[in-house]
Design an enzyme around this catalytic site. Structure first.
Site, PDB file in Angstrom:
ATOM      1  N   TYR A  19      12.264  -6.810   4.750  1.00 24.51           N
ATOM      2  CA  TYR A  19      11.827  -6.350   5.663  1.00 24.51           C
ATOM      3  C   TYR A  19      10.072  -5.823   5.409  1.00 24.51           C
ATOM      4  O   TYR A  19       9.920  -5.430   4.164  1.00 24.51           O
ATOM      5  CB  TYR A  19      12.324  -4.743   6.283  1.00 24.51           C
ATOM      6  CG  TYR A  19      11.704  -3.966   7.056  1.00 24.51           C
ATOM      7  CD1 TYR A  19      11.660  -4.467   8.601  1.00 24.51           C
ATOM      8  CD2 TYR A  19      11.037  -2.828   7.092  1.00 24.51           C
ATOM      9  CE1 TYR A  19      11.151  -3.796   9.784  1.00 24.51           C
ATOM     10  CE2 TYR A  19      10.473  -2.179   7.992  1.00 24.51           C
ATOM     11  CZ  TYR A  19      10.576  -2.580   9.358  1.00 24.51           C
ATOM     12  OH  TYR A  19       9.887  -1.807  10.422  1.00 24.51           O
ATOM     13  N   ASP A  33       5.803  -6.990  -1.871  1.00 29.77           N
ATOM     14  CA  ASP A  33       5.941  -5.864  -0.845  1.00 29.77           C
ATOM     15  C   ASP A  33       6.291  -4.736  -1.415  1.00 29.77           C
ATOM     16  O   ASP A  33       7.616  -4.767  -1.633  1.00 29.77           O
ATOM     17  CB  ASP A  33       6.620  -6.273   0.522  1.00 29.77           C
ATOM     18  CG  ASP A  33       6.603  -5.263   1.491  1.00 29.77           C
ATOM     19  OD1 ASP A  33       6.119  -4.033   0.953  1.00 29.77           O
ATOM     20  OD2 ASP A  33       6.970  -5.324   2.650  1.00 29.77           O
ATOM     21  N   LYS A  87       4.150   4.425   1.873  1.00 30.70           N
ATOM     22  CA  LYS A  87       4.763   5.290   1.618  1.00 30.70           C
ATOM     23  C   LYS A  87       4.235   6.420   0.350  1.00 30.70           C
ATOM     24  O   LYS A  87       3.246   7.206   0.517  1.00 30.70           O
ATOM     25  CB  LYS A  87       6.302   5.006   1.140  1.00 30.70           C
ATOM     26  CG  LYS A  87       6.880   3.974   2.375  1.00 30.70           C
ATOM     27  CD  LYS A  87       8.081   4.056   2.448  1.00 30.70           C
ATOM     28  CE  LYS A  87       8.809   3.028   3.594  1.00 30.70           C
ATOM     29  NZ  LYS A  87       9.433   3.726   4.426  1.00 30.70           N
TER      30      LYS A  87
HETATM   31  C1  LIG Z   1       9.278  -3.246   2.404  1.00 27.56           C
HETATM   32  C2  LIG Z   1       8.618  -2.417   3.451  1.00 27.56           C
HETATM   33  N1  LIG Z   1       7.457  -3.106   3.978  1.00 27.56           N
HETATM   34  C3  LIG Z   1       6.906  -2.653   4.933  1.00 27.56           C
HETATM   35  C4  LIG Z   1       7.430  -1.503   5.533  1.00 27.56           C
HETATM   36  C5  LIG Z   1       6.590  -1.091   7.018  1.00 27.56           C
HETATM   37  O1  LIG Z   1       5.920  -0.113   6.768  1.00 27.56           O
HETATM   38  P1  LIG Z   1       5.661   1.165   7.834  1.00 27.56           P
HETATM   39  O2  LIG Z   1       6.862   1.853   8.212  1.00 27.56           O
HETATM   40  O3  LIG Z   1       4.726   2.210   7.090  1.00 27.56           O
HETATM   41  O4  LIG Z   1       4.663   0.585   8.710  1.00 27.56           O
HETATM   42  C6  LIG Z   1       8.656  -0.960   5.145  1.00 27.56           C
HETATM   43  C7  LIG Z   1       8.832   0.220   5.878  1.00 27.56           C
HETATM   44  O5  LIG Z   1       9.081   0.864   6.981  1.00 27.56           O
HETATM   45  C8  LIG Z   1       9.269  -1.466   3.957  1.00 27.56           C
HETATM   46  O6  LIG Z   1      10.262  -0.599   3.791  1.00 27.56           O
HETATM   47  N1  LIG Z   2      13.022   0.577   6.928  1.00 22.77           N
HETATM   48  C1  LIG Z   2      12.173   1.542   7.318  1.00 22.77           C
HETATM   49  C2  LIG Z   2      11.271   1.411   6.229  1.00 22.77           C
HETATM   50  O1  LIG Z   2      11.594   1.702   5.170  1.00 22.77           O
HETATM   51  C3  LIG Z   2      12.552   2.741   7.932  1.00 22.77           C
HETATM   52  C4  LIG Z   2      11.331   3.615   8.398  1.00 22.77           C
HETATM   53  C5  LIG Z   2      11.125   3.637  10.012  1.00 22.77           C
HETATM   54  O2  LIG Z   2      10.723   2.578  10.299  1.00 22.77           O
HETATM   55  O3  LIG Z   2      11.025   4.631  10.509  1.00 22.77           O
END
Ligand SMILES: Cc1ncc(COP(=O)(O)O)c(C=O)c1O
Ligand SMILES: N[C@H](C=O)CCC(=O)O
Length: 423
Positions: A142, A234, A263
């Site tokens: 993801y 990532d 994060k």
């Molecule tokens: C591995 C990874 N990449 C990208 C994202 C996207 O980050 P954000 O939710 O801050 O857009 C997330 C989580 O949401 C993630 O777990």
């Molecule tokens: N899988 C997402 C990030 O780690 C969960 C957070 C979200 O999108 O609210």
């Protein structure tokens, strides 16, 4: 447990917020509890119920809900002093210097506002650098809500995974199974000259927690180098969570060309970042010609919080504490599973953990293995049971869970008791 107030708030929310929430994973069934406040490793809901929290904001909260004093002081100072200007500030430089000093792949960095923004910009940078369009990603990985990676399928048969994304985006994305060297080699044999980058989480952390098998990340490193493609890690979840201040790339000893962060690097405030060799990252505008911009990017409050977060971790026993509790929790759950549910497995590393409702007790190696788990049972039965026992876990089988510096041995013991009863 009573949830009258949460239920009432959710009813209100449903009329004005899409699905009653602002991020999909929060819409737990039959309705989410609404949080009133955090307290150390706990959250208290609108009805006064207290839970031990392992969601931790989906990863950012390394210290739980009470940030160390220097973090709080820095946040207050920078909010009172602005809070933002549309002009650079010293704290952005300090934070960038810290990251560059500790993370092996990073010489230069661009801060943005979310993990999604970071991965979008990383892909753009890789495409611009190589003059190629295709990216290889991992099935079950993801990278946020970005058009190029919200796809499903396998090489030769890839489609957008949501409505609203043109097929033409999916044409350029090749999802391969994680931990499968053979498939990635085949893909490079066929498309090597067109592949801008392989982008992967070093540990899949949005499809349970799937660790790389020995040598897999190095294979990705070698194969991308051989074909003139870039390797993007990532580290939005793993960054400053796994492998301490060196991140997962330090733990596994594989250095990517580009790293994306989010994060923890924002100390609990919205953030993302793209780091890498200077010759790559300086291609972003205004120095280079790869467009990248953002009103809130490098926001002083976020930068100050993130910087003090990492400074505190550098000067205290933070990783020792969270990793030890992570070990205790995984070992404790493992013992319980052996006794009560040997078909399930516990996965994770450092301060990340998850119980996978596998059917054969075998640790998943890729997204397909995870998708065979009893996902429905996790959410409809187990998650609810744990919540009723005062433990807040991530509500589906795919999301990771996190231990924070605020968790105590007593929290772990109570959590294990809850596991025993809920399982
Ligand atoms: C591995 C990874 N990449 C990208 C994202 C996207 O980050 P954000 O939710 O801050 O857009 C997330 C989580 O949401 C993630 O777990
Ligand atoms: N899988 C997402 C990030 O780690 C969960 C957070 C979200 O999108 O609210």
């Amino acid at each position: 447990m009573r949830h009258d107030e949460s239920r009432r708030l959710y009813d209100r929310a449903l009329s004005v917020l899409a699905g009653g929430v602002n991020s999909s994973v929060r819409a737990t069934q039959p309705y989410p509890f609404f949080v009133e406040r955090g307290d150390g490793a706990h959250v208290i809901d609108a009805d006064g119920n207290r839970y031990i929290d392992y969601v931790m904001g989906y990863g950012p909260l390394l210290y739980g809900h009470d940030a160390p004093e220097p973090v709080q002081a820095a946040v207050q100072k920078h909010s009172a002093a602005g809070p933002m200007y549309g002009a650079p500030t010293e704290i952005e430089v300090e934070h960038a210097e810290f990251v560059a000093r500790h993370v092996p792949s990073v010489e230069m960095i661009r801060f943005v506002n979310s993990g999604t923004e970071a991965t979008v910009s990383a892909v753009r940078l890789a495409r611009a650098t190589t003059g190629r369009d295709k990216i290889v990603i991992m099935q079950g990985g993801y990278h946020g809500a970005q058009e190029s990676t919200l796809v499903k399928g396998e090489p030769g048969n890839v489609h957008p995974s949501t409505r609203g994304i043109p097929d033409s985006f999916a044409e350029h994305t090749i999802p391969v199974p994680f931990n499968d060297e053979e498939t990635v080699r085949e893909v490079f044999e066929q498309h090597g000259d067109d592949i801008a980058a392989v982008m992967t989480e070093p540990i899949l952390a949005n499809t349970g927690i799937v660790a790389p098998v020995d040598g897999y990340l190095q294979t990705l490193r070698d194969i991308t180098e051989e074909h003139g493609s870039l390797l993007i890690f990532d580290e939005v979840i793993t960054g400053f969570r796994v492998g301490g201040l060196q991140c997962a790339q330090g733990k596994f000893g594989v250095t990517p060309d580009i790293t994306t962060f989010g994060k923890i690097i924002g100390g609990g405030f919205p953030v993302g970042a793209i780091g890498g060799k200077a010759q790559l990252v300086e291609q972003f505008t205004p120095g280079g010609d790869v467009f990248q911009s953002g009103t809130f990017s490098g926001h002083p409050v976020t930068m100050a919080a993130g910087h003090e977060y990492l400074n505190f971790a550098a000067e205290n026993d933070v990783y020792d504490h969270v990793n030890r509790l992570g070990d205790d929790l995984r070992a404790g759950i493992s013992d319980i599973l052996e006794d009560q549910a040997p078909e399930y497995t516990v996965v994770g590393t450092d301060s990340m953990f998850k119980t996978m409702f596998t059917r054969d007790g075998v640790t998943p190696k890729n997204g397909a293995d995870v998708s065979k788990a009893e996902t429905d049972r996790w959410e409809r039965v187990f998650w609810q049971e744990m919540k009723d026992h005062g433990v807040f876990l991530t509500a589906n089988q795919f999301e990771s869970q996190f231990v924070s510096y605020a968790h105590t041995d007593e929290d772990i013991e109570r959590t294990l008791e809850a596991y025993k009863e809920a399982l």
